[in-house]
Design a protein around this motif. Structure first.
Motif, PDB file in Angstrom:
ATOM      1  N   MET A   1      53.095  49.187  20.921  1.00 17.34           N
ATOM      2  CA  MET A   1      51.825  49.448  20.294  1.00 17.34           C
ATOM      3  C   MET A   1      51.127  48.132  20.000  1.00 17.34           C
ATOM      4  N   ALA A   2      49.825  48.128  20.202  1.00 21.02           N
ATOM      5  CA  ALA A   2      49.021  46.931  19.946  1.00 21.02           C
ATOM      6  C   ALA A   2      47.648  47.360  19.440  1.00 21.02           C
ATOM      7  N   ASN A  21      40.662  35.568  16.174  1.00 15.48           N
ATOM      8  CA  ASN A  21      40.334  36.726  16.995  1.00 15.48           C
ATOM      9  C   ASN A  21      41.568  37.145  17.807  1.00 15.48           C
ATOM     10  N   ALA A  22      42.031  38.360  17.584  1.00 15.36           N
ATOM     11  CA  ALA A  22      43.206  38.864  18.291  1.00 15.36           C
ATOM     12  C   ALA A  22      42.810  40.027  19.198  1.00 15.36           C
ATOM     13  N   PRO A  46      46.143  40.720  21.492  1.00 17.94           N
ATOM     14  CA  PRO A  46      46.117  41.718  20.412  1.00 17.94           C
ATOM     15  C   PRO A  46      47.367  41.675  19.549  1.00 17.94           C
ATOM     16  N   LEU A  47      47.221  42.161  18.316  1.00 20.48           N
ATOM     17  CA  LEU A  47      48.367  42.262  17.421  1.00 20.48           C
ATOM     18  C   LEU A  47      49.410  43.185  18.051  1.00 20.48           C
ATOM     19  N   GLY A  48      50.655  42.784  17.990  1.00 23.16           N
ATOM     20  CA  GLY A  48      51.732  43.584  18.559  1.00 23.16           C
ATOM     21  C   GLY A  48      52.017  43.270  20.015  1.00 23.16           C
ATOM     22  N   ALA A  49      51.219  42.401  20.628  1.00 25.42           N
ATOM     23  CA  ALA A  49      51.416  42.082  22.047  1.00 25.42           C
ATOM     24  C   ALA A  49      52.466  40.995  22.247  1.00 25.42           C
ATOM     25  N   ARG A  50      52.869  40.325  21.174  1.00 28.72           N
ATOM     26  CA  ARG A  50      53.890  39.290  21.258  1.00 28.72           C
ATOM     27  C   ARG A  50      55.095  39.716  20.433  1.00 28.72           C
ATOM     28  N   PRO A  55      52.223  31.797  14.453  1.00 32.59           N
ATOM     29  CA  PRO A  55      50.953  31.750  13.731  1.00 32.59           C
ATOM     30  C   PRO A  55      49.759  31.906  14.682  1.00 32.59           C
ATOM     31  N   ARG A  56      48.808  32.669  14.266  1.00 32.10           N
ATOM     32  CA  ARG A  56      47.602  32.894  15.063  1.00 32.10           C
ATOM     33  C   ARG A  56      46.672  31.702  14.925  1.00 32.10           C
TER      34      ARG A  56
END
Length: 131
Positions: A1-2, A21-22, A46-50, A55-56
């Motif tokens: 999930m992302a 920006n994610a 996107p969040l959850g893609a890694r 850190p972003r």
């Protein structure tokens, strides 16, 4: 999930926008003269893609009074069979032509000029803020 997300902090004392920006298309800063700057220096998947926690990236951009910040989802600019850069250029052109309008009218004008005033093929979120 992302999931995609843009995080924006506006510091009125220093007149600085801090952002990360994610995944979504870059926010846009519109100046009263019609010029546009993309907030594209702190982009990430996107969040959850890694799988690992890293850190972003974060970046800052100065702004002036009366600049307009535009945040939006890809549904505003994406069209099937069309490169997303064409949709981004369409949005920037519409912003340059309509940037002197009050923000309420600007948001409606953007939807009209981009051709999604009656809805689009994807979900659309649009936030317009005069700084």
């Amino acid at each position: 999930m992302a999931t995609t997300v843009a995080k924006v902090l506006i510091d009125p004392r220093s007149r600085l926008i801090i952002y990360s920006n994610a995944g979504p298309p870059p926010p846009i800063l519109l100046s009263p003269d019609g010029s546009c700057r993309l907030l594209d220096q702190a982009t990430d998947p996107p969040l959850g893609a890694r799988p690992e926690h890293v850190p972003r990236p974060q970046a800052g951009l100065s702004y002036s009074r009366e600049d307009i910040l535009v945040l939006y989802t890809d549904g505003l600019i994406e069209r099937r069979g069309e490169d997303i850069d064409i949709g981004l250029a369409r949005l920037i052109d519409a912003l340059a032509r309509s940037g002197t309008l009050p923000v309420e009218e600007l948001a409606d004008g953007l939807l009209y000029h981009i051709g999604v005033a009656d809805g689009g093929q994807d979900d659309i979120a649009l936030v317009v803020v005069r700084l």
